[in-house]
Design an enzyme around this catalytic site. Sequence first.
Site, PDB file in Angstrom:
ATOM      1  N   ASP A   1       0.819  -1.218   0.000  1.00  0.00           N
ATOM      2  CA  ASP A   1       0.000   0.000   0.000  1.00  0.00           C
ATOM      3  C   ASP A   1       0.850   1.264   0.000  1.00  0.00           C
ATOM      4  OD1 ASP A   1      -2.375  -1.612   0.166  1.00  0.00           O
ATOM      5  OD2 ASP A   1      -1.709  -2.040   2.207  1.00  0.00           O
TER       6      ASP A   1
ATOM      7  N   HIS B   1      -5.161  -2.136  -5.068  1.00  0.00           N
ATOM      8  CA  HIS B   1      -4.541  -0.882  -5.503  1.00  0.00           C
ATOM      9  C   HIS B   1      -5.629   0.130  -5.718  1.00  0.00           C
ATOM     10  CE1 HIS B   1      -0.589  -2.519  -6.254  1.00  0.00           C
ATOM     11  NE2 HIS B   1      -1.168  -3.529  -6.840  1.00  0.00           N
TER      12      HIS B   1
HETATM   13  P1  IMP Z   1      -2.524 -13.139   2.679  1.00  0.00           P
HETATM   14  O1  IMP Z   1      -1.589 -12.679   1.626  1.00  0.00           O
HETATM   15  O2  IMP Z   1      -3.967 -12.860   2.391  1.00  0.00           O
HETATM   16  O3  IMP Z   1      -2.261 -14.587   3.056  1.00  0.00           O
HETATM   17  O4  IMP Z   1      -2.205 -12.325   4.018  1.00  0.00           O
HETATM   18  C1  IMP Z   1      -0.954 -12.451   4.695  1.00  0.00           C
HETATM   19  C2  IMP Z   1      -0.503 -11.090   5.212  1.00  0.00           C
HETATM   20  O5  IMP Z   1      -0.151 -10.253   4.126  1.00  0.00           O
HETATM   21  C3  IMP Z   1      -1.554 -10.324   6.015  1.00  0.00           C
HETATM   22  O6  IMP Z   1      -0.895  -9.578   7.011  1.00  0.00           O
HETATM   23  C4  IMP Z   1      -2.151  -9.364   4.975  1.00  0.00           C
HETATM   24  O7  IMP Z   1      -2.717  -8.226   5.574  1.00  0.00           O
HETATM   25  C5  IMP Z   1      -0.903  -9.046   4.173  1.00  0.00           C
HETATM   26  N1  IMP Z   1      -1.190  -8.627   2.786  1.00  0.00           N
HETATM   27  C6  IMP Z   1      -1.461  -9.421   1.727  1.00  0.00           C
HETATM   28  N2  IMP Z   1      -1.631  -8.703   0.607  1.00  0.00           N
HETATM   29  C7  IMP Z   1      -1.473  -7.413   0.969  1.00  0.00           C
HETATM   30  C8  IMP Z   1      -1.506  -6.171   0.238  1.00  0.00           C
HETATM   31  O8  IMP Z   1      -1.719  -6.120  -0.969  1.00  0.00           O
HETATM   32  N3  IMP Z   1      -1.270  -5.038   0.961  1.00  0.00           N
HETATM   33  C9  IMP Z   1      -1.004  -5.078   2.296  1.00  0.00           C
HETATM   34  N4  IMP Z   1      -0.957  -6.202   3.013  1.00  0.00           N
HETATM   35  C10 IMP Z   1      -1.189  -7.362   2.363  1.00  0.00           C
HETATM   36 MG    MG Z   2      -2.982  -2.135  -1.412  1.00  0.00          MG
END
Ligand code: IMP
Ligand code: MG
Length: 337
Positions: A13, A43
């Site tokens: 982000d 995004h």
């Molecule tokens: P997952 O990728 O859904 O398995 O989540 C694992 C960790 O990565 C968690 O802490 C999510 O909040 C973080 N996470 C996954 N994708 C994003 C993203 O696009 N932006 C910010 N955090 C993310």
């Molecule tokens: Mg994002």
Amino acid sequence: MSCTIIVGGFFGDEGKGKIVAHVAFKDKPVIISRGGVGPNAGHTVTVGREEFGVRMVPSGFVYKDAKLCIGSGVLVDPRVLKQEVDRLHVRGRVFVDFRCGIITEDHITRDKGSAHLAKTIGSTGSGCGPANADRVMRVAPQAQDVPELAEYLLDVPEAIDGALKAGNVVLLEGTQGFGISLYYGTYPYVTSKDTSASQIAADNGVGPTRIDDVIVVFKAYPTRVGEGPFSTEMSAATSDAMGIEEFGTVTHRKRRIGGWDGGMARYSAMINGCTQAAVTGIDRVDKACFGVTEYKKLTKKAKDFVTMAQDDIGCPVTLISTGPEISQIIDMRGEFS
Ligand code: IMP
Ligand code: MG
């Protein structure tokens, strides 16, 4: 010809979507192809008064002359993809590598139903972790197995190769951020794949010798969603008093806010092979810089911040974002090439 990778330097982000959109309008790529994990990414791209959230379609979609590809390393949720294609009116421009892994309803159920993933790690519940696990176990379906995706299928590496050989520009867009890389992040509080520039190249089937530039995007005040260590995290009272409040694009969870982390920025720049850096949210360092488009018009406070960031990162800061709208940016890339 040139091939540029854009990745996030902190925990995600960082404003990559906006940087990708700006670079696309400026550099006119024929292909914008995304790497990264899958629809866990969110995004936001703001054009004029319109705000678009994307999870599957590359955030460069606002630049209408580019083919929008999803590289083979990425997980595709066909339902999310279809909704976005309809909402963003990008049908005919979107292509999915035929080898992409597929997220099924069962993966989402397993992600949301797992106390470890949903609670301890704080996953996004989008099914990515279980789908990547199934992919490693070699039981996950591929895009070529899904009839609804037939119209989108492409050999993405071949398309990129053709574009580069014809002397055109290609942008490879990363998702997530360095700090949640499975390999280099704060394990186990990470996502289900590496998120560094090398992975984004591999996701798109582009060999390392063909990458010309790696732009790493850093947020002046980094944020983190989900659990895990965050060394520069502020108390909610401090960030609220500073007027900083953010919510996740995918999960709508409140993001944790932190201060600049110079050590992390340097390490992230190193592993990403950063050639140029972007700093976003400079208007949070000094509100007087909101919307500024020329470096010389930044305040001393903002310029000092950029100098400090550049020293930490160890690469020139060539892009400075001064607000959410895509035109609110200072682009000094020409001065360094
Ligand atoms: P997952 O990728 O859904 O398995 O989540 C694992 C960790 O990565 C968690 O802490 C999510 O909040 C973080 N996470 C996954 N994708 C994003 C993203 O696009 N932006 C910010 N955090 C993310
Ligand atoms: Mg994002």
